[in-house]
Design an enzyme around this catalytic site. Structure first.
Site, PDB file in Angstrom:
ATOM      1  CG  HIS A  60      36.515  35.038  43.990  1.00 21.19           C
ATOM      2  ND1 HIS A  60      37.518  35.024  43.038  1.00 21.19           N
ATOM      3  CD2 HIS A  60      37.143  35.100  45.178  1.00 21.19           C
ATOM      4  CE1 HIS A  60      38.685  35.064  43.639  1.00 21.19           C
ATOM      5  NE2 HIS A  60      38.487  35.112  44.949  1.00 21.19           N
ATOM      6  CG  ASP A  90      37.362  35.387  39.667  1.00 24.13           C
ATOM      7  OD1 ASP A  90      36.324  35.816  40.205  1.00 24.13           O
ATOM      8  OD2 ASP A  90      38.369  35.033  40.308  1.00 24.13           O
ATOM      9  CB  SER A 120      41.405  36.861  45.423  1.00 22.94           C
ATOM     10  OG  SER A 120      41.666  35.483  45.456  1.00 22.94           O
TER      11      SER A 120
END
Length: 402
Positions: A133, A163, A247
């Site tokens: 993402h 992911d 992230s």
């Protein structure tokens, strides 16, 4: 003078002498006390004047004379297990900038930022793992190293289900590589440290510390935003602060080994201290597949699915003719022509309830078994209901090229 008068006179005379003596004693004592007090005052004044280095002296303008003071500074080097762990990995954590748009007339614009971890240097290149993402939709990807150097990155591939994404950059300016640990041996309460770029590159290299709060947690994922859960991601839970921008960064143990790739955070106002990371043991096979093939190879059947629980009881019994004791399973909404499922004889509106010896109650269970327990080329037994009757067939799994 009579004898009586003489006695009275003598008595009066003696009494007056006694009073004079008492007055003399009192006066002498008073004078002595005053002299003693004056001596003490003079002594104290003399003492103060002789030790004025400790007492500020006011001049006629009531200004204080500056007294010289020496301030001693003591410095020492802090060296703990946490600082040692961070030192091993810090330079291997990088910033990722997602650039989108742009044309011949304009430059691509920053669409988002995240973090990444340099996990390997081979030949002239360095390899970075980050989140899918973080780079999703990017026309161009820019990597910022720990010393501020910016380099362009090539996307080798990414995987929406886990992911994860892999980038390749010129390795000349890359100075550090992060070692991988073993996430399968983590313990609840074990110290962990998150390294990344919360809230953007202006906070690059931020360190937060916490513990492993949960193992083998599952977080529902809806990839196409249709309101239905497509996948349950298996993650580590930690209370180390993980914010937007973290992230793709590293979650490390106290030995300075990467045990997780920070991925997501429950960011609701009433929730604090719940962050998630992809276990590194789950990430390694994904990384290897993307490096080698540019994607993750997974088994393929060739059917579209729908939860049986989404079908009304009326249609379960009147249209599908399911036995009343069948409460769960997955409906085949469509079969791709020429697919393994088509070749095995599966048809639209069949209801799958078993894969090999494992009962299947949901699409997520179906996918988890297929993706985690089988490999391309395996044959599996599929148990299903068609028009109320139970049957089984064998499917040979092929590669999903999508």
């Amino acid at each position: 003078m009579s004898e009586r008068n003489q006695d009275e006179y003598n008595h009066f005379y003696d009494d007056q002498k006694r009073k004079k003596r008492k007055g003399g004693y009192f006066f002498s004592s008073l004078i002595g006390a005053m002299i003693g007090a004056l001596s003490i005052i003079l002594f104290l004044q003399f003492s103060n004047n002789g030790s004025n280095s400790h007492v500020p002296i006011k001049d006629s303008n009531t200004r204080m004379e500056n007294q010289s003071q020496t301030i001693e500074q003591i410095s020492y080097e802090v060296d703990t297990s946490v600082t040692k762990a961070v030192e091993k990995v810090f330079d291997a954590v990088v910033g990722i900038t997602n650039l989108q748009g742009g044309s011949f007339w304009s430059q691509a614009q920053e669409a988002g930022t995240g973090s990444g971890v340099v996990y390997k240097k081979q030949g002239d290149y360095a390899y970075i793992v980050t989140n899918h993402h973080v780079i999703e939709g990017a026309n161009q990807i820019e990597v910022t190293l720990s010393d501020g150097t910016k380099v362009d990155a090539e996307l080798l591939g990414s995987d929406v289900w886990t992911d994860l994404a892999i980038l390749k950059v010129d390795g000349e300016a890359v100075k550090a590589v992060a070692p991988f640990g073993n996430s399968d041996i983590l313990k609840l309460g074990e110290p962990v440290i998150a390294i990344g770029n919360p809230l953007g590159l202006e906070f690059a290299g931020s360190i937060t510390q916490g513990v492993v709060s949960g193992l083998e947690r599952t977080v529902p994922m809806d990839f196409n935003n249709d309101g239905f859960v497509d996948w349950n991601a298996e993650v580590l839970q930690t209370d180390a602060a993980i914010n937007p921008g973290n992230s793709g960064g590293a979650l490390i143990n106290i030995a300075g080994q990467v045990v997780g790739i920070n991925s997501m955070k429950i960011a609701r106002q009433e929730v604090e201290g719940i962050g998630f990371a992809i276990p590194v043991n789950s990430a390694i096979p994904i990384i290897e597949d993307i490096e080698q093939f540019g994607r993750v190879k997974r088994p393929y059947i060739g059917i579209s699915l729908q939860e049986l629980s989404d079908i009304s009881i009326y249609h379960q019994q009147q249209t599908l003719h399911l036995p009343i004791n069948v409460k769960s399973g997955i409906l085949i909404a469509g079969v791709e022509q020429g697919s393994p499922a088509d070749k095995a004889g599966l048809k639209q509106y069949d209801v799958i309830v078993k894969l090999d010896e494992h009962e299947v109650h949901s699409i997520i269970e179906f996918r988890k078994y297929l993706y985690k327990e089988t490999q391309i080329g395996d044959s599996i037994r599929v148990g299903y209901y068609r028009n109320g009757k139970y049957g089984e067939t064998t499917i040979t799994l092929t590669e999903n090229k999508d």
